[in-house]
Every structure is written in structure tokens, then in C-alpha cells.
Design an enzyme around this catalytic site. Structure first.
Site, mmCIF file in Angstrom:
data_model
loop_
_atom_site.group_PDB
_atom_site.id
_atom_site.type_symbol
_atom_site.label_atom_id
_atom_site.label_comp_id
_atom_site.label_asym_id
_atom_site.label_seq_id
_atom_site.Cartn_x
_atom_site.Cartn_y
_atom_site.Cartn_z
ATOM 1 C CB CYS A 114 -1.595 0.592 0.798
ATOM 2 S SG CYS A 114 -2.272 -1.460 1.200
ATOM 3 C CG HIS A 249 -4.100 3.008 2.333
ATOM 4 N ND1 HIS A 249 -3.940 2.942 1.904
ATOM 5 C CD2 HIS A 249 -3.430 2.264 3.131
ATOM 6 C CE1 HIS A 249 -4.584 1.393 1.398
ATOM 7 N NE2 HIS A 249 -3.750 0.725 2.315
ATOM 8 C CG ASN A 279 -6.884 -1.088 1.739
ATOM 9 O OD1 ASN A 279 -6.527 -1.218 0.937
ATOM 10 N ND2 ASN A 279 -6.280 -1.566 3.429
HETATM 11 N N1 ACO Z 1 -17.623 -9.715 10.257
HETATM 12 C C1 ACO Z 1 -17.397 -9.962 11.568
HETATM 13 N N2 ACO Z 1 -16.913 -10.914 12.995
HETATM 14 C C2 ACO Z 1 -15.840 -9.999 12.383
HETATM 15 C C3 ACO Z 1 -15.425 -10.223 11.021
HETATM 16 C C4 ACO Z 1 -16.217 -9.811 10.451
HETATM 17 N N3 ACO Z 1 -16.097 -9.597 9.354
HETATM 18 N N4 ACO Z 1 -14.156 -10.592 10.956
HETATM 19 C C5 ACO Z 1 -13.913 -10.946 12.280
HETATM 20 N N5 ACO Z 1 -15.166 -10.593 13.206
HETATM 21 C C6 ACO Z 1 -14.866 -11.383 14.091
HETATM 22 C C7 ACO Z 1 -14.145 -11.355 15.122
HETATM 23 O O1 ACO Z 1 -13.170 -13.264 14.474
HETATM 24 C C8 ACO Z 1 -13.208 -11.562 16.656
HETATM 25 O O2 ACO Z 1 -14.367 -12.277 17.600
HETATM 26 P P1 ACO Z 1 -13.750 -13.170 18.790
HETATM 27 O O3 ACO Z 1 -14.106 -11.371 19.367
HETATM 28 O O4 ACO Z 1 -14.833 -13.804 18.877
HETATM 29 O O5 ACO Z 1 -12.814 -13.345 18.219
HETATM 30 C C9 ACO Z 1 -14.011 -9.846 16.496
HETATM 31 O O6 ACO Z 1 -14.984 -10.025 15.165
HETATM 32 C C10 ACO Z 1 -13.036 -9.033 16.582
HETATM 33 O O7 ACO Z 1 -11.736 -8.942 15.974
HETATM 34 P P2 ACO Z 1 -10.733 -7.731 15.952
HETATM 35 O O8 ACO Z 1 -9.399 -8.642 15.394
HETATM 36 O O9 ACO Z 1 -10.354 -7.240 16.848
HETATM 37 O O10 ACO Z 1 -11.709 -7.059 15.119
HETATM 38 P P3 ACO Z 1 -10.912 -5.410 15.190
HETATM 39 O O11 ACO Z 1 -11.638 -4.568 16.116
HETATM 40 O O12 ACO Z 1 -9.630 -5.114 15.430
HETATM 41 O O13 ACO Z 1 -11.090 -4.908 13.505
HETATM 42 C C11 ACO Z 1 -9.934 -5.709 11.272
HETATM 43 C C12 ACO Z 1 -10.533 -5.770 12.818
HETATM 44 C C13 ACO Z 1 -11.167 -4.395 10.975
HETATM 45 C C14 ACO Z 1 -9.857 -6.038 10.268
HETATM 46 C C15 ACO Z 1 -8.868 -4.224 12.421
HETATM 47 O O14 ACO Z 1 -8.570 -4.993 12.730
HETATM 48 C C16 ACO Z 1 -8.017 -3.356 10.971
HETATM 49 O O15 ACO Z 1 -8.526 -2.868 10.521
HETATM 50 N N6 ACO Z 1 -6.517 -3.547 10.967
HETATM 51 C C17 ACO Z 1 -5.952 -3.080 10.003
HETATM 52 C C18 ACO Z 1 -5.888 -4.257 9.039
HETATM 53 C C19 ACO Z 1 -5.221 -3.655 7.739
HETATM 54 O O16 ACO Z 1 -5.451 -2.204 7.609
HETATM 55 N N7 ACO Z 1 -4.622 -4.057 6.824
HETATM 56 C C20 ACO Z 1 -3.713 -2.902 5.758
HETATM 57 C C21 ACO Z 1 -3.933 -4.460 5.010
HETATM 58 S S1 ACO Z 1 -2.692 -3.348 4.107
HETATM 59 C C22 ACO Z 1 -1.946 -3.672 2.411
HETATM 60 O O17 ACO Z 1 -0.908 -3.834 2.109
HETATM 61 C C23 ACO Z 1 -2.692 -5.017 1.514
#
Ligand code: ACO
Length: 343
Positions: A114, A249, A279
Site C-alpha cells: 500500500c 491510505h 482498501n
Molecule cells: N464480521 C464479523 N465479525 C468479524 C469479522 C467480520 N467480517 N472479522 C472479524 N470478526 C470477528 C473476529 O473473529 C473477532 O471475534 P472474537 O472476538 O470472537 O475472536 C471479533 O470480530 C473482533 O475481531 P478483531 O480483529 O479484534 O476486530 P478489530 O476491531 O480489530 O477489527 C479489522 C478487525 C477491521 C481487521 C481491524 O483490525 C483492521 O482494520 N486492521 C487493519 C487492517 C489493515 O488496514 N490492513 C492493511 C492491509 S494493507 C496492504 O498492504 C494489503
């Protein structure tokens, strides 16, 4: 003397098909409420079967070239950033060069996840600063839908497809005032996609699709974007209060808001369109830039803070002084009250 550069044209292309959170509810165990609350994403665009990173890049590039009133033949170089290229090689930049008919341009790709577009823009600005080239097309284009595991709710709700492009031209003022690029490869295991690649059994290996430790990336992202902006601002000899618009981003609305808060920037000074595109990795910043222009949020002399993070782990920021898009008009001849003949 260092030659400055300016963005003379910006283009954006997104595929026609829209995938909403409600559509995703039918694919995995998720909900519109969860996705909106945790990410800010409402919908994303998905490429048609016959679309690729290069075909979308061409369409974004054509819009940027039209705005700049630059002919493809006048381009010196094309740099494309992508993590989802049409193939291992040729570079999508070469395919785009051919598609545009940019017959005098060199071409190569950059993969910095990214941070790809920012890395490409920084590279292009250096070619211009040294006087090597005058007109460079910089593109970010991604078909992430093809490297997503559509059964994995942790990742499939986050990403989308799209392309953005800018024409960077030598100029008397404006352009990048500073940039910083960073990498910590020891964090590779928290965000990666192995295939297609040349690693042994790359195609069959676990991790063909995007794999991510979401919580870890979230914490890293906010801290990395905050520190990158502070560093770039220092390097430019400016103060945070000089930032007119942050172009971050577009990974997650909560990450953007947390970064703005950590910097003490009012939320309205952050460009946001993650709700409609998700994203789009290296396409995200040029797409946001195009929309900021469409919304009349870019003004002569404004200081933009572009900032991003991604798989690598990598992160970076650029402070960019804005000047109007479009062709450079020759300066108007001075107006005199009388002509030389005195008539
Ligand atoms: N729908 C419903 N529930 C979900 C989903 C979903 N799509 N995805 C995860 N959950 C659940 C998890 O299993 C977890 O359940 P549990 O508590 O029973 O274990 C719960 O929701 C909370 O999960 P968290 O991972 O703590 O949720 P968080 O608030 O951190 O949000 C997210 C997750 C959105 C992925 C966040 O951590 C995030 O945005 N991280 C950064 C991601 C990112 O920006 N990546 C960049 C990629 S860039 C590149 O180079 C390609």
C-alpha cells in the site's frame, strides 16, 4: 538547483460492479453493522473478468493525461505501483505504455504494497528534480479481489479494486517538499500474500491470498502514519498546523480518525472515501486525490500530507505543495497603456 514538480492531471477508474456489505452477508458470517462499525466500509468495486491492473490503469491514466493536456507521446517515463499485476512480468507499466501509445516512455513497476504509489511518486519526483525527465505518469492499480480468500471474513470485507493515476511534470514551484519511506521486513508475517510467485510451490502454498493479523496491523498503522507525518513535516521545515489536507491510505476509517487525533488534526482535514471503495492498496491515495480535486478541496499553495502503510511492513509520508492541475499556460505578455508606436 533542484527542479520542482507538480501534478498536472489526476485520473481515477473503478470497475462498474459494486459489492455491498449486504452482498457480503450472503458470502461469510458477517453483517453490515459490524463492517461499518469496525472499518467504515459500506461498499467496494470488483473488477469484471476481463479487467486487469493494466486495463484499469490505462483508463485512469487516460483521464489524468486528458486533464493535464499531455499526449502519451510526450511522456518520458511510466511508473506503475501494484501488488496484483496481470502476471509476474511484463510489468503492468509496459502494458500501460503500449495501451496508451506512449511511444517514447520507459516503464517499470514498483511493489511496496500500500506504499507503492507514494514510493512511485517519490521516485518520479527525483527523476524530475535531477532534470533527467520532464513528464512522468505515475499509476496505482489493483485487482485485489483476485488475491482475496472470499471465505475469510477477516480480510474479504476490507478490500476493493480500482486505479488512480497522476501526471507529474517539471515546474517552477510546488510539488513534494519532503518525503520519508520506511520498512521493517521483520513484520512480513503479519501481512502478506505469497502467490503467484517464484517461491518453491508458491502456487500451492498456504498464503496464496492476502493473510493478515488485523489487530497487530491496526496498532502498527496508527503509530507508523503518525510518526511518518511528523518526520516529513520536520523535514519540510513546517509545523503540523501547516497541513491543509491529509490524504491517508484508505484502509480503515478508525485508523484514519485515530491518526488524525494523534496528530491533533481536525477530522475534517482528512480526505475520506474508504466507505465507497474499501482498501484499494496502491490505488487508494491517487483515487482519494482525484476525489479531493472533484470536491474542490485542493487549492493553490495548500500543503497536503499523503501518508500510508502496508505489507512489508512499510510506511511513509510526503508533504506536497499543491498547484492547479491542467497545462502550464505561457505567462501573459505585460499589458502596456500605449504601444511602441505611441498610437
Ligand atoms: N464480521 C464479523 N465479525 C468479524 C469479522 C467480520 N467480517 N472479522 C472479524 N470478526 C470477528 C473476529 O473473529 C473477532 O471475534 P472474537 O472476538 O470472537 O475472536 C471479533 O470480530 C473482533 O475481531 P478483531 O480483529 O479484534 O476486530 P478489530 O476491531 O480489530 O477489527 C479489522 C478487525 C477491521 C481487521 C481491524 O483490525 C483492521 O482494520 N486492521 C487493519 C487492517 C489493515 O488496514 N490492513 C492493511 C492491509 S494493507 C496492504 O498492504 C494489503
Amino acid at each position: 538547483m533542484t527542479i520542482r514538480s507538480r501534478i498536472s492531471g489526476i485520473g481515477k477508474y473503478v470497475p462498474e460492479r459494486v459489492l455491498t456489505n449486504f452482498d457480503l452477508e450472503k458470502l461469510v458470517n458477517t453483517s453490515d453493522t459490524w463492517i461499518q462499525e469496525r472499518t467504515g466500509v459500506r461498499e467496494r468495486h470488483i473488477a469484471a473478468d476481463d479487467e486487469t491492473a493494466s486495463s484499469m490503469g490505462i483508463l485512469a491514466a487516460q483521464q489524468a493525461l486528458a486533464q493535464a493536456e499531455v499526449s502519451p507521446d510526450d511522456l518520458d517515463l511510466i511508473i506503475a505501483a501494484t501488488t496484483s499485476p496481470d502476471g509476474m512480468f511484463p510489468a503492468i507499466a509496459s502494458r500501460i505504455q503500449d495501451g496508451l501509445g506512449a511511444n517514447h516512455a520507459g516503464a517499470f513497476d514498483i511493489n511496496a504494497a500500500c506504499v507503492g504509489f507514494l514510493s512511485a511518486l517519490a521516485t518520479a519526483s527525483q527523476f524530475i528534480a535531477t532534470g533527467t525527465y520532464q513528464r512522468i505518469l505515475v499509476i496505482g492499480s489493483e485487482v485485489l479481489s483476485r488475491i482475496i480468500d472470499w471465505n475469510d471474513r477477516n480480510t474479504c470485507v476490507l478490500f476493493g479494486d480500482g486505479a488512480g493515476a497522476v501526471v507529474l511534470e517539471a515546474a517552477e514551484q510546488g510539488g513534494p517538499l519532503s518525503f520519508v519511506l520506511h520498512s521493517d521486513g521483520s513484520g512480513a508475517s503479519s501481512l502478506y500474500a505469497h502467490g503467484p510467485c517464484s517461491a518453491p510451490n508458491g502456487l500451492e502454498a498456504d498464503g496464496y491470498f492476502i493473510s493478515m493479523d488485523g489487530r497487530r496491523i491496526f496498532k502498527f498503522a496508527v503509530q507508523a502514519m503518525e510518526s511518518a507525518i511528523r518526520e516529513a513535516i520536520d523535514k519540510a521545515g513546517l509545523d503540523l498546523s501547516d497541513v491543509d489536507l491529509m490524504i491517508p491510505h484508505q484502509a480503515n476509517l478508525r485508523i484514519i480518525k485515530a491518526t488524525a487525533k494523534a496528530l491533533g488534526l481536525p477530522p475534517e482535514r482528512a480526505m475520506i472515501n474508504v466507505d465507497r471503495y474499501g482498501n484499494t492498496s496502491s490505488a487508494s491515495i491517487p483515487m482519494a486525490l482525484r476525489e479531493a480535486w472533484e470536491q474542490d478541496r485542493l487549492h493553490e499553495g495548500d500543503r497536503l500530507a499523503m501518508v500510508t502503510f502496508g505489507g512489508g511492513l512499510v510506511w511513509g509520508a510526503m508533504i506536497f505543495e499543491w498547484s492547479a492541475v491542467g497545462p502550464v499556460r505561457p505567462k501573459a505578455a505585460p499589458v502596456h497603456a500605449t504601444t511602441a508606436s505611441g498610437s
